[in-house]
Design a protein around this motif. Structure first.
Motif, PDB file in Angstrom:
ATOM      1  N   ARG A  37      35.327   3.322  38.836  1.00 38.69           N
ATOM      2  CA  ARG A  37      35.240   2.137  37.966  1.00 38.69           C
ATOM      3  C   ARG A  37      34.414   2.433  36.720  1.00 38.69           C
ATOM      4  O   ARG A  37      34.872   2.208  35.595  1.00 38.69           O
ATOM      5  CB  ARG A  37      34.634   0.970  38.752  1.00 38.69           C
ATOM      6  CG  ARG A  37      34.549  -0.358  37.982  1.00 38.69           C
ATOM      7  CD  ARG A  37      33.187  -0.524  37.318  1.00 38.69           C
ATOM      8  NE  ARG A  37      33.066  -1.747  36.565  1.00 38.69           N
ATOM      9  CZ  ARG A  37      32.486  -2.853  37.023  1.00 38.69           C
ATOM     10  NH1 ARG A  37      32.016  -2.883  38.249  1.00 38.69           N
ATOM     11  NH2 ARG A  37      32.358  -3.905  36.251  1.00 38.69           N
ATOM     12  N   GLN A  41      35.597   2.726  32.873  1.00 40.28           N
ATOM     13  CA  GLN A  41      35.090   1.685  31.983  1.00 40.28           C
ATOM     14  C   GLN A  41      34.453   2.305  30.741  1.00 40.28           C
ATOM     15  O   GLN A  41      34.738   1.901  29.609  1.00 40.28           O
ATOM     16  CB  GLN A  41      34.069   0.817  32.727  1.00 40.28           C
ATOM     17  CG  GLN A  41      33.495  -0.314  31.880  1.00 40.28           C
ATOM     18  CD  GLN A  41      32.932  -1.426  32.728  1.00 40.28           C
ATOM     19  OE1 GLN A  41      33.618  -1.971  33.594  1.00 40.28           O
ATOM     20  NE2 GLN A  41      31.679  -1.794  32.500  1.00 40.28           N
ATOM     21  N   TYR A  42      33.593   3.299  30.943  1.00 39.85           N
ATOM     22  CA  TYR A  42      32.926   3.921  29.807  1.00 39.85           C
ATOM     23  C   TYR A  42      33.922   4.717  28.958  1.00 39.85           C
ATOM     24  O   TYR A  42      33.803   4.776  27.731  1.00 39.85           O
ATOM     25  CB  TYR A  42      31.796   4.834  30.276  1.00 39.85           C
ATOM     26  CG  TYR A  42      30.783   4.160  31.180  1.00 39.85           C
ATOM     27  CD1 TYR A  42      30.627   2.770  31.188  1.00 39.85           C
ATOM     28  CD2 TYR A  42      29.994   4.891  32.059  1.00 39.85           C
ATOM     29  CE1 TYR A  42      29.710   2.146  32.027  1.00 39.85           C
ATOM     30  CE2 TYR A  42      29.070   4.284  32.898  1.00 39.85           C
ATOM     31  CZ  TYR A  42      28.943   2.911  32.877  1.00 39.85           C
ATOM     32  OH  TYR A  42      28.047   2.306  33.717  1.00 39.85           O
ATOM     33  N   GLN A  45      35.880   2.185  26.886  1.00 38.12           N
ATOM     34  CA  GLN A  45      34.987   1.648  25.866  1.00 38.12           C
ATOM     35  C   GLN A  45      34.784   2.666  24.747  1.00 38.12           C
ATOM     36  O   GLN A  45      34.776   2.313  23.566  1.00 38.12           O
ATOM     37  CB  GLN A  45      33.638   1.278  26.483  1.00 38.12           C
ATOM     38  CG  GLN A  45      33.669   0.033  27.340  1.00 38.12           C
ATOM     39  CD  GLN A  45      32.314  -0.270  27.952  1.00 38.12           C
ATOM     40  OE1 GLN A  45      31.323   0.390  27.662  1.00 38.12           O
ATOM     41  NE2 GLN A  45      32.265  -1.282  28.805  1.00 38.12           N
ATOM     42  N   HIS A 131      38.954  -3.874  37.311  1.00 39.52           N
ATOM     43  CA  HIS A 131      37.557  -4.158  36.982  1.00 39.52           C
ATOM     44  C   HIS A 131      37.048  -3.265  35.855  1.00 39.52           C
ATOM     45  O   HIS A 131      35.859  -2.964  35.781  1.00 39.52           O
ATOM     46  CB  HIS A 131      36.672  -4.012  38.221  1.00 39.52           C
ATOM     47  CG  HIS A 131      36.848  -5.125  39.205  1.00 39.52           C
ATOM     48  ND1 HIS A 131      36.190  -6.333  39.103  1.00 39.52           N
ATOM     49  CD2 HIS A 131      37.645  -5.227  40.293  1.00 39.52           C
ATOM     50  CE1 HIS A 131      36.550  -7.125  40.091  1.00 39.52           C
ATOM     51  NE2 HIS A 131      37.439  -6.482  40.829  1.00 39.52           N
ATOM     52  N   ILE A 132      37.931  -2.836  34.975  1.00 41.26           N
ATOM     53  CA  ILE A 132      37.543  -2.068  33.797  1.00 41.26           C
ATOM     54  C   ILE A 132      37.347  -3.035  32.642  1.00 41.26           C
ATOM     55  O   ILE A 132      38.298  -3.686  32.199  1.00 41.26           O
ATOM     56  CB  ILE A 132      38.616  -1.017  33.435  1.00 41.26           C
ATOM     57  CG1 ILE A 132      38.912  -0.111  34.628  1.00 41.26           C
ATOM     58  CG2 ILE A 132      38.206  -0.221  32.219  1.00 41.26           C
ATOM     59  CD1 ILE A 132      37.713   0.606  35.173  1.00 41.26           C
ATOM     60  N   TYR A 133      36.130  -3.144  32.147  1.00 45.24           N
ATOM     61  CA  TYR A 133      35.824  -4.081  31.080  1.00 45.24           C
ATOM     62  C   TYR A 133      35.515  -3.306  29.802  1.00 45.24           C
ATOM     63  O   TYR A 133      34.518  -2.588  29.730  1.00 45.24           O
ATOM     64  CB  TYR A 133      34.644  -4.977  31.465  1.00 45.24           C
ATOM     65  CG  TYR A 133      34.865  -5.661  32.803  1.00 45.24           C
ATOM     66  CD1 TYR A 133      36.036  -6.383  33.033  1.00 45.24           C
ATOM     67  CD2 TYR A 133      33.938  -5.570  33.826  1.00 45.24           C
ATOM     68  CE1 TYR A 133      36.260  -7.008  34.250  1.00 45.24           C
ATOM     69  CE2 TYR A 133      34.153  -6.189  35.046  1.00 45.24           C
ATOM     70  CZ  TYR A 133      35.315  -6.906  35.252  1.00 45.24           C
ATOM     71  OH  TYR A 133      35.545  -7.515  36.464  1.00 45.24           O
ATOM     72  N   ALA A 134      36.382  -3.447  28.825  1.00 42.57           N
ATOM     73  CA  ALA A 134      36.217  -2.766  27.545  1.00 42.57           C
ATOM     74  C   ALA A 134      36.704  -3.711  26.461  1.00 42.57           C
ATOM     75  O   ALA A 134      37.895  -3.780  26.174  1.00 42.57           O
ATOM     76  CB  ALA A 134      36.993  -1.450  27.525  1.00 42.57           C
ATOM     77  N   ASP A 141      30.012  -5.095  25.913  1.00 43.19           N
ATOM     78  CA  ASP A 141      30.244  -3.935  26.776  1.00 43.19           C
ATOM     79  C   ASP A 141      28.951  -3.403  27.370  1.00 43.19           C
ATOM     80  O   ASP A 141      28.906  -3.001  28.537  1.00 43.19           O
ATOM     81  CB  ASP A 141      30.966  -2.838  25.995  1.00 43.19           C
ATOM     82  CG  ASP A 141      32.430  -3.158  25.752  1.00 43.19           C
ATOM     83  OD1 ASP A 141      32.943  -4.126  26.353  1.00 43.19           O
ATOM     84  OD2 ASP A 141      33.068  -2.442  24.961  1.00 43.19           O
ATOM     85  N   ASN A 145      28.081  -3.044  31.239  1.00 42.66           N
ATOM     86  CA  ASN A 145      27.723  -1.742  31.804  1.00 42.66           C
ATOM     87  C   ASN A 145      26.429  -1.813  32.602  1.00 42.66           C
ATOM     88  O   ASN A 145      26.306  -1.193  33.672  1.00 42.66           O
ATOM     89  CB  ASN A 145      27.589  -0.705  30.687  1.00 42.66           C
ATOM     90  CG  ASN A 145      28.906  -0.412  30.011  1.00 42.66           C
ATOM     91  OD1 ASN A 145      29.961  -0.839  30.475  1.00 42.66           O
ATOM     92  ND2 ASN A 145      28.866   0.300  28.903  1.00 42.66           N
ATOM     93  N   ALA A 148      27.296  -3.298  35.835  1.00 43.29           N
ATOM     94  CA  ALA A 148      28.016  -2.342  36.686  1.00 43.29           C
ATOM     95  C   ALA A 148      27.053  -1.362  37.333  1.00 43.29           C
ATOM     96  O   ALA A 148      27.177  -1.043  38.526  1.00 43.29           O
ATOM     97  CB  ALA A 148      29.064  -1.602  35.858  1.00 43.29           C
TER      98      ALA A 148
END
Length: 275
Positions: A37, A41-42, A45, A131-134, A141, A145, A148
């Motif tokens: 995850r 995510q990173y 982003q 669940h990847i938030y960008a 963000d 992070n 997370a």
């Protein structure tokens, strides 16, 4: 461009293989608190980062480190599966403790992966990237992070308490430490942006005339039988962005209308009584 070293980022040692703990470790790989995850995510982003190039570099470097965590956690899963029974006969030939372990391990570690890690959580559910938030907003963000990493550190701490294996505790102590750093670095970006007050409200570039500010700083008590909670967010304290004062409202009249869509349209598949 990615490069790979043949050595793991951190030593992985399993003194007493435990197939059940291998199942638990899967949560740190493919769970929503896990390394797949945060790596993705990173990574996403970073690919969408605009503005200060340092933040893009920071994100990409940390995404790559998280890939390293997937690698050594995967190795830890495999080492914990080394003595797992591969058949009913093999299980029966061992003592009852091993039989109990077989009963609690993930059967797919035998059936699907040949005693190695998989991109799944502790229940065997594949990680699906939901669940990847960008967002493309650096402040949003960074807060996502930090959250997370907080969840990851909670998980690593729980895993640490679930094993007596010295090697696994040593590896997990490293993960706990890296989660500490990653929490700190993301919050440090917020500080570089002027602090939480300057970053809020996110996005802080939204013109104030686009916001119905009379509704921006009151807490709405929607309970019919509980009083408004006492706190800075209800009792007249200043908002964190410095733009308003917190108040509270109870049992307010709704501002909207009662929804009524009227009759159904002919040809819409509705019943005659709806037309």
């Amino acid at each position: 461009m990615f490069y790979h070293s043949g050595k793991l980022q951190y030593e992985v040692r399993v003194d007493n293989p435990d197939p059940v703990f291998a199942k638990y470790l899967q949560q740190a790989i493919g769970g929503i608190e896990g390394e797949i995850r945060v790596a993705m995510q990173y990574f996403f982003q970073a690919m969408g980062a605009r503005g200060d190039a340092r933040f893009r570099d920071m994100l990409m470097m940390t995404a790559t480190e998280e890939l390293s965590h997937i690698e050594f956690l995967g190795h830890a899963v495999a080492l914990n599966l080394e003595k797992a029974p591969l058949s009913q006969q093999e299980a029966a030939a061992q003592d009852s403790v091993v039989g109990a372990i077989l009963g609690g391990m993930n059967p797919r570690h035998v059936l699907s992966s040949g005693l190695s890690a998989m991109p799944v959580n502790a229940n065997g559910v594949p990680f699906d990237m939901s669940h990847i938030y960008a967002t493309g907003n650096i402040a949003a963000d960074m807060l996502a992070n930090a959250t997370a990493e907080a969840g990851g550190r909670v998980l690593a701490s729980r895993l640490y308490n679930m094993t007596d294996d010295a090697g696994m505790k040593d590896m997990l102590s490293f993960l706990i430490a890296r989660d500490t750093m990653h929490q700190q670095q993301w919050l440090a970006v917020i500080e570089e942006l002027g602090g939480i007050g300057a970053a809020l409200p996110i996005p802080n570039a939204t013109p104030e005339e686009h916001e119905a500010t009379e509704h921006s700083y009151y807490f709405l008590n929607t309970s019919l039988d509980e009083p408004t909670p006492e706190g800075v967010w209800t009792n007249g304290g200043q908002s964190l962005d410095g733009r308003g004062t917190f108040t509270a409202r109870e049992k307010v009249e709704p501002l909207g209308q009662k929804p009524d869509l009227g009759k159904a349209r002919p040809g819409s598949g509705a019943q005659t009584e709806q037309l």
